[in-house]
Design a protein around this motif. Structure first.
Motif, PDB file in Angstrom:
ATOM      1  N   GLU A   1      -8.572   7.535   6.202  1.00 40.47           N
ATOM      2  CA  GLU A   1      -7.847   7.234   4.937  1.00 40.47           C
ATOM      3  C   GLU A   1      -9.027   7.188   3.855  1.00 40.47           C
ATOM      4  OE1 GLU A   1      -4.747   3.950   4.199  1.00 40.47           O
ATOM      5  OE2 GLU A   1      -6.662   2.982   4.460  1.00 40.47           O
ATOM      6  N   THR A   2      -8.467   7.649   2.648  1.00 37.62           N
ATOM      7  CA  THR A   2      -9.341   7.324   1.607  1.00 37.62           C
ATOM      8  C   THR A   2      -8.337   6.691   0.717  1.00 37.62           C
ATOM      9  OG1 THR A   2      -9.041   9.200   0.217  1.00 37.62           O
ATOM     10  CG2 THR A   2     -10.683   9.296   1.942  1.00 37.62           C
ATOM     11  N   SER A   3      -8.890   5.595   0.238  1.00 34.60           N
ATOM     12  CA  SER A   3      -8.084   4.776  -0.643  1.00 34.60           C
ATOM     13  C   SER A   3      -8.448   4.043  -1.659  1.00 34.60           C
ATOM     14  CB  SER A   3      -7.183   3.420   0.118  1.00 34.60           C
ATOM     15  OG  SER A   3      -6.483   2.665  -0.702  1.00 34.60           O
TER      16      SER A   3
ATOM     17  N   GLU B   1      -4.104   7.300  -2.482  1.00 30.47           N
ATOM     18  CA  GLU B   1      -4.375   7.441  -1.040  1.00 30.47           C
ATOM     19  C   GLU B   1      -4.064   8.505  -0.481  1.00 30.47           C
ATOM     20  OE1 GLU B   1      -4.219   3.128   0.649  1.00 30.47           O
ATOM     21  OE2 GLU B   1      -2.270   3.594   0.164  1.00 30.47           O
TER      22      GLU B   1
ATOM     23  N   HIS C   1     -11.356   4.530   5.772  1.00 32.91           N
ATOM     24  CA  HIS C   1     -11.008   3.854   6.901  1.00 32.91           C
ATOM     25  C   HIS C   1     -10.664   4.892   7.922  1.00 32.91           C
ATOM     26  CE1 HIS C   1      -9.337   1.071   3.727  1.00 32.91           C
ATOM     27  NE2 HIS C   1     -10.334   0.584   4.219  1.00 32.91           N
TER      28      HIS C   1
ATOM     29  N   ARG D   1      -8.382   5.091  10.772  1.00 32.35           N
ATOM     30  CA  ARG D   1      -7.476   4.285  11.246  1.00 32.35           C
ATOM     31  C   ARG D   1      -6.896   4.606  12.753  1.00 32.35           C
ATOM     32  NH1 ARG D   1      -4.112   1.993   5.876  1.00 32.35           N
ATOM     33  NH2 ARG D   1      -2.798   1.148   7.607  1.00 32.35           N
TER      34      ARG D   1
ATOM     35  N   GLN E   1      -4.304  10.301   3.405  1.00 32.57           N
ATOM     36  CA  GLN E   1      -4.387  10.371   5.055  1.00 32.57           C
ATOM     37  C   GLN E   1      -4.771  11.657   5.516  1.00 32.57           C
ATOM     38  OE1 GLN E   1      -3.205   6.711   3.812  1.00 32.57           O
ATOM     39  NE2 GLN E   1      -3.578   6.981   5.949  1.00 32.57           N
TER      40      GLN E   1
ATOM     41  N   ALA F   1       0.257   3.898   1.757  1.00 30.72           N
ATOM     42  CA  ALA F   1      -0.225   4.769   2.815  1.00 30.72           C
ATOM     43  C   ALA F   1       1.173   4.795   3.784  1.00 30.72           C
ATOM     44  CB  ALA F   1      -1.245   3.997   3.555  1.00 30.72           C
TER      45      ALA F   1
ATOM     46  N   GLY G   1      -4.289  17.090   5.327  1.00 35.83           N
ATOM     47  CA  GLY G   1      -4.032  15.594   4.526  1.00 35.83           C
ATOM     48  C   GLY G   1      -2.976  15.399   3.715  1.00 35.83           C
TER      49      GLY G   1
ATOM     50  N   GLU H   1       0.928  -1.255   0.035  1.00 41.54           N
ATOM     51  CA  GLU H   1      -0.043   0.064  -0.085  1.00 41.54           C
ATOM     52  C   GLU H   1       0.831   1.034   0.004  1.00 41.54           C
ATOM     53  OE1 GLU H   1      -2.355   0.250   3.570  1.00 41.54           O
ATOM     54  OE2 GLU H   1      -0.673   0.883   4.938  1.00 41.54           O
TER      55      GLU H   1
ATOM     56  N   VAL I   1      -5.977   9.366  12.171  1.00 40.26           N
ATOM     57  CA  VAL I   1      -6.168   9.301  10.773  1.00 40.26           C
ATOM     58  C   VAL I   1      -7.273   8.712  10.193  1.00 40.26           C
ATOM     59  CG1 VAL I   1      -4.940   8.452   8.534  1.00 40.26           C
ATOM     60  CG2 VAL I   1      -3.559   9.119  10.771  1.00 40.26           C
TER      61      VAL I   1
ATOM     62  N   ASP J   1      -1.158   3.741  13.159  1.00 36.09           N
ATOM     63  CA  ASP J   1      -0.139   3.646  12.186  1.00 36.09           C
ATOM     64  C   ASP J   1       1.243   4.677  12.905  1.00 36.09           C
ATOM     65  OD1 ASP J   1      -0.818   2.212   9.696  1.00 36.09           O
ATOM     66  OD2 ASP J   1      -2.341   3.182  10.443  1.00 36.09           O
TER      67      ASP J   1
END
Ligand code: GAP
Length: 515
Positions: A372-374, A269, A337, A339, A271, A220, A241, A218, A370, A343
């Motif tokens: 996240e759009t992925s 992605e 997500h 998250r 974040q 990210a 972001g 990934e 965070v 992380d």
């Protein structure tokens, strides 16, 4: 064969014939689940990436981009959990020797119940016509209710097994629901085992040996490990972001459905770093923004839906997918997500470096949470082609294949076609093209009849064809043909710029998202 499968097969061969997607290493018989993008495919892909990038970095003052390396320190993947937990549950059929993802087999079984329900609804709608009350039918029809109950029962058991990481139970579900191998048709299954999806390679060669590193699964993590660099050098204030587009690699076992599931693919992605406690508010906001981004393309609102996760990844406290109705059913195109601080906290722990943000308003430091759009570029690409591919029967009895790609994303925006190859028409056509080529991707074509040339442009989704005829030399007007309606109008050459820009401009598309 079901009609949709037929459409999908046609789409795949269309992609090859018209330079969108080729199997990788084809002259050596290909390489499993790896594909190359051709001359039209790369243009469409670049336009998708631009649409995403601009929507992130132009529309949001507080989102900036980076481009991190694919190779990263191996401890990153330990910290992220990928070394220990990035696994798929696999099961083999002993007769066909084929390997499957146990979760996918069960999901396909659930989709079968849903299909049965939809078929009942379709049949009844035809039978009752105008008087049909779909909601009531769904609530009362015994066959619908029976399938719904089976689906829900299976869903609960499946979610529980996933949450518990219970591999034996996954196998038991496959046995209890009499799921058969699509190839051998038998139920002769092995145990379910976990399989890590990361590719590894070696870097350098020292006396102590080379270092094992991973191809990132990934993009990210490249963002997380640069959090402080970007925050400090850009003097970013939370919430903000970081966006990134890049290749990712996964040793997918069940790699099929064309570019939907590949071993080398591309992700976009973002974040979004927020204050702890505010993450669910931002999660809801990004869900809405991302859905608007998809819908702005005009492929049809009904083609999209959210699918909330039953099993939350170990790091998430909320997660949803945006699914698109592909020819093989509703499938995930994008994941959103929440998250938590998983992380960044984990990288703090493994690196021994403090990764915190000092919030001047709260006068305290914390590890940000965070959202996240992925989204997968390739899945987005497939959804656009699937949504655009049409076979139309024309009044003259012929069929045309047309890709009704949203004009702003079309690989070629405009074809310039001299009616004949003489009498100064090619020169005039070139002159028009030379004036427009700085702004739009244009194509010049003088070969074959004008009808054949229109068909060629339809097949690659060119929104406009401009025909230069003998009158053009005197009145400086051309015939412009619209791809979707096939309607033609006579317009001054001087107006072309504006007419085309109106339809194909990224600016107009970006404005749609905010509506
Ligand atoms: N950083 C979070 C993450 O990677 P994911 O749900 O595993 O989450 C995000 O992947 C997106 O990447 C998916 O929604 C999908 O569009 C794309 N994707 C994942 N695996 C893929 C594959 N094998 N081939 C093509 N696209 C893939």
């Amino acid at each position: 064969m079901p009609q949709q499968e037929d459409v999908f097969k046609k789409l795949v061969s269309h992609c090859k014939e018209y330079g969108f997607v080729f199997p990788s290493s084809e002259i050596y018989d290909g390489l499993g689940a790896v594909y190359d993008y051709g001359q039209n495919g790369v243009e469409l892909k670049n336009n998708i990436k631009k649409y995403w990038w601009d929507s992130m970095t132009l529309l949001n003052e507080n989102v900036v981009g980076i481009d991190s390396a694919i190779f990263m320190h191996p401890t990153i993947w330990k910290a992220s959990g990928h070394v220990d937990a990035f696994n798929d549950p696999l099961i083999d059929n002993k007769d066909s020797k084929k390997r499957y993802r146990a979760d996918v087999l069960i999901e396909e079984q659930m989709a079968k119940y849903e299909d049965k329900i939809n078929k009942e609804v379709e049949k009844a709608a035809k039978r009752f016509g105008e008087a049909f009350d779909e909601q009531k039918f769904r609530e009362t029809n015994p066959r619908v209710l029976e399938n719904k109950e089976k689906m829900e029962e299976l869903h609960i058991r499946f979610a529980q097994a996933l949450n518990d990481g219970n591999l034996e139970e996954l196998r038991q579900i496959i046995l209890d629901y009499e799921i058969v191998c699509p190839v051998s048709g038998t139920r002769n299954w092995t145990e379910v085992r976990q399989f890590n999806l990361m590719f590894s390679t070696e870097m350098g060669s020292t006396a102590d040996g080379a270092m094992k590193i991973y191809l990132r699964p990934e993009t990210a993590q490249g963002i997380f490990v640069n959090f402080l660099n970007v925050q400090k050098s850009g003097r970013m204030k939370i919430p903000f972001g970081i966006a990134q587009i890049g290749k990712a690699f996964r040793n997918e076992i069940v790699a099929r459905q064309f570019v939907f599931r590949m071993r080398e693919f591309e992700q976009m992605e973002m974040q979004f770093f927020v204050r702890p406690g505010e993450e669910l508010k931002w999660f809801a906001q990004w869900k809405e923004t991302r859905m608007n981004w998809h819908k702005a393309l005009g492929l049809g609102d009904k083609k999209y839906r959210f699918h909330d996760h039953d099993k939350l990844a170990h790091y998430a406290n909320a997660a949803t997918d945006i699914e698109y109705e592909m020819p093989f059913g509703f499938k995930e195109v994008e994941g959103i997500h929440s998250r938590t601080d998983f992380d960044l906290s984990s990288h703090e722990k493994y690196s021994g470096k403090k990764i915190q943000y000092f919030d001047p308003e709260q006068n305290q430091s914390y590890v940000p949470y965070v959202i996240e759009t992925s989204i997968g570029v390739d899945r987005m690409f497939l959804s656009i082609l699937a949504g655009s591919f049409c076979e139309e029967r024309l009044d003259d009895g012929e069929t045309r294949v047309v890709l009704k790609i949203p004009p702003m994303l079309a690989p070629v925006k405009l074809a310039v076609l001299p009616l004949v190859k003489k009498d100064g028409l090619p020169e005039k056509a070139r002159e028009i093209m030379d004036a427009l080529k700085f702004e739009f991707h244009c194509q010049y074509d003088e070969k074959d009849s004008i009808g054949k040339r229109y068909r060629r442009q339809d097949a690659v989704g060119t929104p406009y064809c401009v025909t230069v005829d003998h009158d053009t030399l005197t009145d400086n007007c051309v015939t412009i043909r619209h791809r979707d309606t096939m309607q033609q109008e006579r317009v001054p050459v001087a107006d072309l710029d504006k007419i085309i820009a109106d339809k194909v401009s990224m600016k107009n598309l970006l404005k749609q998202i905010l509506k």
